[in-house]
Enzyme design. Structure first.
Site, PDB file in Angstrom:
ATOM      1  N   HIS A 104      -1.971  12.703 -37.336  1.00  0.00           N
ATOM      2  CA  HIS A 104      -0.956  11.750 -37.591  1.00  0.00           C
ATOM      3  C   HIS A 104      -0.130  11.690 -35.936  1.00  0.00           C
ATOM      4  O   HIS A 104       0.578  10.898 -36.019  1.00  0.00           O
ATOM      5  CB  HIS A 104       0.150  12.173 -38.342  1.00  0.00           C
ATOM      6  N   ASP A 129      -0.086  16.534 -33.816  1.00  0.00           N
ATOM      7  CA  ASP A 129      -1.060  16.644 -34.908  1.00  0.00           C
ATOM      8  C   ASP A 129      -2.372  16.383 -34.435  1.00  0.00           C
ATOM      9  O   ASP A 129      -2.744  15.163 -34.664  1.00  0.00           O
ATOM     10  CB  ASP A 129      -0.508  16.076 -36.122  1.00  0.00           C
ATOM     11  N   ASP A 187      -5.778  18.933 -41.964  1.00  0.00           N
ATOM     12  CA  ASP A 187      -4.901  17.817 -42.530  1.00  0.00           C
ATOM     13  C   ASP A 187      -5.647  16.856 -43.431  1.00  0.00           C
ATOM     14  O   ASP A 187      -6.693  16.677 -43.455  1.00  0.00           O
ATOM     15  CB  ASP A 187      -4.334  17.002 -41.330  1.00  0.00           C
ATOM     16  N   CYS A 246       2.958  15.170 -43.773  1.00  0.00           N
ATOM     17  CA  CYS A 246       1.809  15.736 -42.681  1.00  0.00           C
ATOM     18  C   CYS A 246       1.651  17.233 -43.131  1.00  0.00           C
ATOM     19  O   CYS A 246       2.339  17.949 -43.152  1.00  0.00           O
ATOM     20  CB  CYS A 246       2.521  15.646 -41.523  1.00  0.00           C
ATOM     21  N   SER A 306       1.987  19.022 -52.142  1.00  0.00           N
ATOM     22  CA  SER A 306       2.940  18.511 -51.110  1.00  0.00           C
ATOM     23  C   SER A 306       4.421  18.425 -51.747  1.00  0.00           C
ATOM     24  O   SER A 306       5.093  18.058 -50.953  1.00  0.00           O
ATOM     25  CB  SER A 306       2.546  16.938 -50.563  1.00  0.00           C
TER      26      SER A 306
END
Lengths: 632, 373
Positions: free
Chosen positions: A374, A353, A368, A387, A329
């Protein structure tokens, strides 16, 4: 005896005198030959023999220069020299080596380790070279050997400068080490025309700064014309050209910071690189575990070598420089900038999402990290809560080559050009890269996981630190460097090594502002690194990351406690501070540490606290790693 | 009471006895090379007064031997020739059976008090024996007498070759050959011997010791083994060559003083001399040796009978051989054989042997009238 009558005395005497005359002529002729030989040698060939006599008599003895020191930014010696005695054997002069060593062992201590190391040196050495069997003899041992010297032809004591690395594993991956020059090195020196300057030198840099700055550290060898006797002993000095010491290196590294970072890892493996964003100067460079470089200076014994090589912790690997991990990430801020710059996203663009992403027309679900998703996520929130779904979609919209071209500007996928040898370049994939590497077409599905820093995507901690520094410096990319100043021995002046701007990435201020604001919120309540940011009296930007070690099968869920320790995810954290005007950018990687937020971010916080506030970590004073005793 | 006249008479008589039978010219010719020898020795020994005084003692002993030898009339020498030869041969046989081994060669015989090297004795005893032999049969000399003489010569030479001591064997063979040559060995035989020697070359090569072969190979190409067998020749040739015309000066030879020259006080002292005194010094020394040999030849030519003629000739030519072989070896045209330079090299044995020879020459010269009458 009767006095015999000589039958014909006159004839007899005449014949005798004839013979005597022949003898006299032969004598004269032979003496003439001899004189002819003298004339040949002493007049006709005189110049030749005179040269031979002179070269018998005069030896050019190299005077080895002192190797330059390596200092941290505050002048702490990280690599230094000390003088000590070694016991050296010239194997070519010894008939029975084993018997001699047995005999020597009665005079000085020779451990089995020393013998093994000596054997290895013989295998690697040139002929007629004297090799150390014992280093750092005590005064008592020197005295004992000197008394018994006559028993050991081919063995001698030499006073030599030794290289020492007082901070051992703490700086091993930066400084590297010097080792004995082997036949491969000799070839390289000859190829570069350097061999004359290395006469008499038996060590050179093999790793780290010792290797990359070899030409500066070594200095210029001096020469002494000495008159020698037949035994090769110097009788007197005829002339002398003094050597010029090697240059000293002053690093931008702060040893204290390095030590605090090192200790913050505890027993965990990993890497930390801290860079000054506006110059590229490296402030801390940790790769853990390290090793003791002092072991290599005079040849490592096979046992220690095996131990280092076979260790599951791979202490010899420079993780910061050579360890290549999926950035996870930590890749997202760069993706966000790409999305904004290339017009695929804006700050208001919001997705809903569901907890996964699918490519149009395909059933494969890209999950995810949060089951169920989310909910509504815009750019700001996508970074704060990290995310995945947002970035799957963004990556698919950008396409791999756009991602490659844009993010490549931050230095990912290429060597940063740091002044350390052996750097790895990581991979920032593109369709061209895949074709070259695998002879395969790029599939749209490949792009999706690249968006969250997985897939083919790999980077070294140094590269990520470098990219983070560029982000902190508003798109200015400086070449990272260890050495900030070179103290030239010849002129005794301290010369700065200027910072080198590689490129300036044109980023619109509002785009930069949007991403940087989100990264600050990452360390605030609600962000993934809120815990690490708690109570910080300065604002700092950060991004957590998690790099998968073992790919999860479709439908399988990751449960940290059930995975063997070595298969757990690597934890990342990138950060810079103060957020408004950063003076430090860093990356933390904790191998198999699990989540970036819990494993890596607290280390970053500790380092930032010290750098910005001078605050020492809670608990004990930092224990000094210094080993004042010279080690072998 | 001895009055002044009487005292003067006693002194004159004593001086007369002391100087009688001493050839002043020969003595004078010996003093110069000996002086050169001591001077060079001082340099070669790195200015060791102990070496110099040791050599002065050797010279004193050698002069005493020479003086005594000069007093012995040739007739007496003739009488001891056969016993001395047989005694020497017995000692050589003793060496072969009970000799002490040193440096891989059996050359020494321990006779309780001291060790002796019988081959040294034979350097004089062999020519003496042969001279006596030809003298004994001078009125009816036949070819088989030469053959017998060859056997007389071959016995000790063979024993010495076996020790092994090729250098000494060659020198003794040479001095024996000189007697045969001067006694009138026919040119045809000499030519035949030369041919046989050439033909026997490969055979001799096969029976030679490795170290002997090595020396010959080394002579042909010293650079083959520069640190081993070739080292002596290479370093001494460098010393001679680097001396140049006038030399580097006394005590200034670098080859000498930096230890490059091996055995520089004994067998290789000529290299020291050559390095420090150059071509000029070498020529002076060669001239001095030539003068000594010339004086020896004049004595030989004037010797009264066959025995003294042959002995004097062999002694003179023997002296030449030592000098030539040594200088040839030092300057690299002859193989390295352990032969010292007469009158110059350090060492008592060689000096005594050489001076014994000169004493015999003096005796032959000063007793010639006595025999003729």
């Amino acid at each position: 005896m009767p006095v015999a009558e000589i039958p014909n005395p006159h004839q007899e005497i005449h014949r005798f005198r004839g013979r005597l005359l022949v003898a006299a002529l032969v004598v004269s002729a032979l003496f003439l030959v001899l004189v002819g030989r003298f004339v040949h040698l002493q007049v006709l060939q005189h110049a030749h023999y005179d040269t031979l006599a002179e070269s018998n008599r005069i030896a050019i003895a190299p005077v080895v220069p002192n190797r330059g020191l390596i200092l941290d930014r505050n002048g702490v010696e990280l690599a230094r020299n000390y003088s000590a005695y070694t016991l050296e054997i010239t194997p070519a002069k010894v008939r029975n080596l084993d018997a001699l060593i047995d005999e020597l062992a009665t005079v000085v201590d020779i451990a089995p380790k020393d013998r093994k190391r000596f054997r290895k040196l013989i295998d690697e050495s040139k002929n007629f070279e004297s090799l150390p069997i014992r280093n750092r003899l005590s005064d008592e041992e020197v005295a004992r050997f000197s008394v018994n010297r006559y028993r050991f032809p081919g063995v001698e004591i030499k006073a030599r400068l030794f290289r020492q690395y007082p901070y051992r594993d703490l700086t091993a991956h930066i400084i590297g080490y010097i080792g004995r020059i082997n036949s491969k090195d000799v070839e390289a020196l000859e190829a570069s025309g350097q061999s004359a300057n290395y006469r008499g030198t038996d060590h050179m840099g093999k790793m780290g700064l010792e290797q990359s700055y070899e030409s500066r550290l070594h200095g210029t060898t001096g020469f002494e014309q000495v008159e020698v006797d037949a035994g090769g002993r110097a009788v007197r000095t005829l002339s002398r050209t003094p050597p010029v010491s090697g240059d000293n290196l002053v690093l931008s590294l702060d040893l204290k910071l390095q030590e605090i970072a090192w200790q913050a890892f505890g027993e965990r493996r990993g890497a930390l690189v801290a860079i000054e964003p506006n110059s590229g100067a490296v402030l801390a460079f940790v790769s853990k575990p390290g090793f003791d470089p002092n072991l290599f200076v005079d040849g490592i014994d096979p046992q220690s070598w095996d131990a280092l090589n076979k260790s599951i912790d791979r202490p010899m690997t420079n993780r910061a420089l050579q360890g290549q991990y999926p950035p996870g990430s930590t890749f997202k801020p760069f993706m966000a900038l790409a999305g904004l710059a290339l017009g695929k996203r804006n700050a208001r663009y919001t997705i809903s999402d569901p907890g996964y992403f699918t490519l149009p027309g395909l059933s494969h679900q890209y999950r995810d990290w949060k089951k169920g998703g989310h909910g509504a996520v815009d750019l700001h929130r996508s970074l704060v809560i990290s995310c995945d779904t947002y970035y799957y979609g963004l990556a698919a919209d950008l396409g791999i080559d756009a991602i490659h071209d844009y993010i490549g500007q931050f230095g990912l996928g290429e060597k940063t050009g740091i002044d350390l040898p052996g750097e790895m370049s990581g991979i920032l994939p593109s369709s061209r890269w895949k074709m070259r590497r695998f002879r395969q077409k790029w599939f749209a599905g490949d792009t999706v996981s690249v968006g969250i820093g997985q897939g083919y995507n790999i980077a070294t901690p140094l590269q990520l630190a470098h990219a983070t520094a560029a982000l902190a410096a508003n798109g200015k990319v400086y070449r990272p460097r260890m050495v900030s100043h070179i103290e030239e021995a010849a002129s005794r002046t301290l010369k700065p090594v200027g910072s080198e701007l590689v490129r300036s990435i044109a980023i619109k201020p509002e785009h930069l502002q949007q991403v940087r604001a989100a990264l600050v919120d990452v360390t605030r309540p609600g962000g993934t690194a809120a815990q690490a940011g708690k109570g910080a009296p300065y604002s700092f930007a950060g991004k957590t990351g998690t790099a998968q070690v073992v790919a999860m099968k479709q439908g399988e869920s990751y449960n940290e406690s059930r995975v063997p320790e070595r298969h757990r995810d690597h934890a990342w954290f990138i950060a810079y501070a103060p957020a408004e005007n950063p003076t430090i950018a860093l990356v933390v990687l904790v191998e198999n540490g699990g989540h970036g937020s819990s494993a890596a971010a607290p280390i970053a916080r500790t380092v930032l606290d010290y750098w910005l506030l001078g605050k020492l970590p809670d608990g004990a004073q930092p224990k000094s790693n210094v080993n004042e005793e010279p080690s072998d | 009471m001895i009055d002044q006249w009487e005292a003067r008479m006693i002194l004159r008589r004593a001086a007369g006895i002391a100087t009688a039978n001493v050839d002043g010219l020969l003595l004078a010719m010996l003093v110069l090379p000996l002086g050169i020898g001591v001077t060079v020795l001082y340099s070669a020994s790195n200015e060791s007064m102990a070496r110099v005084s040791g050599q002065l003692i050797n010279i004193a002993v050698a002069f005493a031997v020479m003086w005594l030898a000069a007093k012995v009339p040739p007739n007496h020498l003739m009488r001891v020739a056969l016993p001395a030869y047989l005694f020497g041969l017995a000692l050589l046989a003793g060496v072969a059976l009970f000799g002490e081994v040193a440096n891989g060669a059996r050359r020494w015989l321990n006779i309780g008090i001291t060790r002796i090297q019988p081959s040294e004795l034979m350097k004089i005893a062999v020519p003496m024996m042969l001279a006596w032999f030809f003298h004994r049969f001078e009125d009816h000399r036949r070819v088989y007498h030469y053959a017998l003489a060859a056997i007389i010569l071959a016995l000790p030479v063979g024993l010495i070759v076996r020790q092994p001591d090729l250098g000494t064997a060659i020198l003794i063979a040479a001095s024996g050959f000189y007697v045969l040559f001067l006694a009138g060995l026919s040119w045809r035989v000499i030519g035949g011997l030369a041919l046989v020697a050439l033909a026997a070359g490969p055979l001799v090569w096969n029976v030679m010791h490795d170290y002997q072969r090595q020396r010959i190979l080394t002579l042909l190409d010293p650079s083959q083994d520069p640190l081993g067998a070739g080292y002596h020749t290479i370093q001494s040739t460098i010393a001679v060559g680097s001396g140049g015309l006038a030399g580097k000066g006394w005590l200034n030879g670098t080859q000498t003083h930096l230890d490059f020259l091996p055995e520089r006080t004994t067998d290789f002292i000529f290299a020291v001399y050559s390095e420090e005194f150059g071509l000029i010094g070498n020529v002076i020394l060669v001239v001095l040796f030539l003068a000594l040999i010339g004086r020896g030849m004049i004595i030989t030519a004037n010797a009264p009978n066959t025995f003294s003629r042959l002995l004097a000739g062999a002694v003179t030519l023997g002296f030449f051989t030592y000098a030539f072989v040594n200088m040839g070896m030092v300057s690299g045209i002859l193989p390295v054989v352990g032969v010292p330079l007469p009158l110059i090299s350090y060492g008592g044995t060689s000096l005594v042997t050489v001076c014994l020879g000169f004493g015999i020459l003096m005796s032959i010269h000063t007793h010639r009238k006595l025999v003729q009458t």
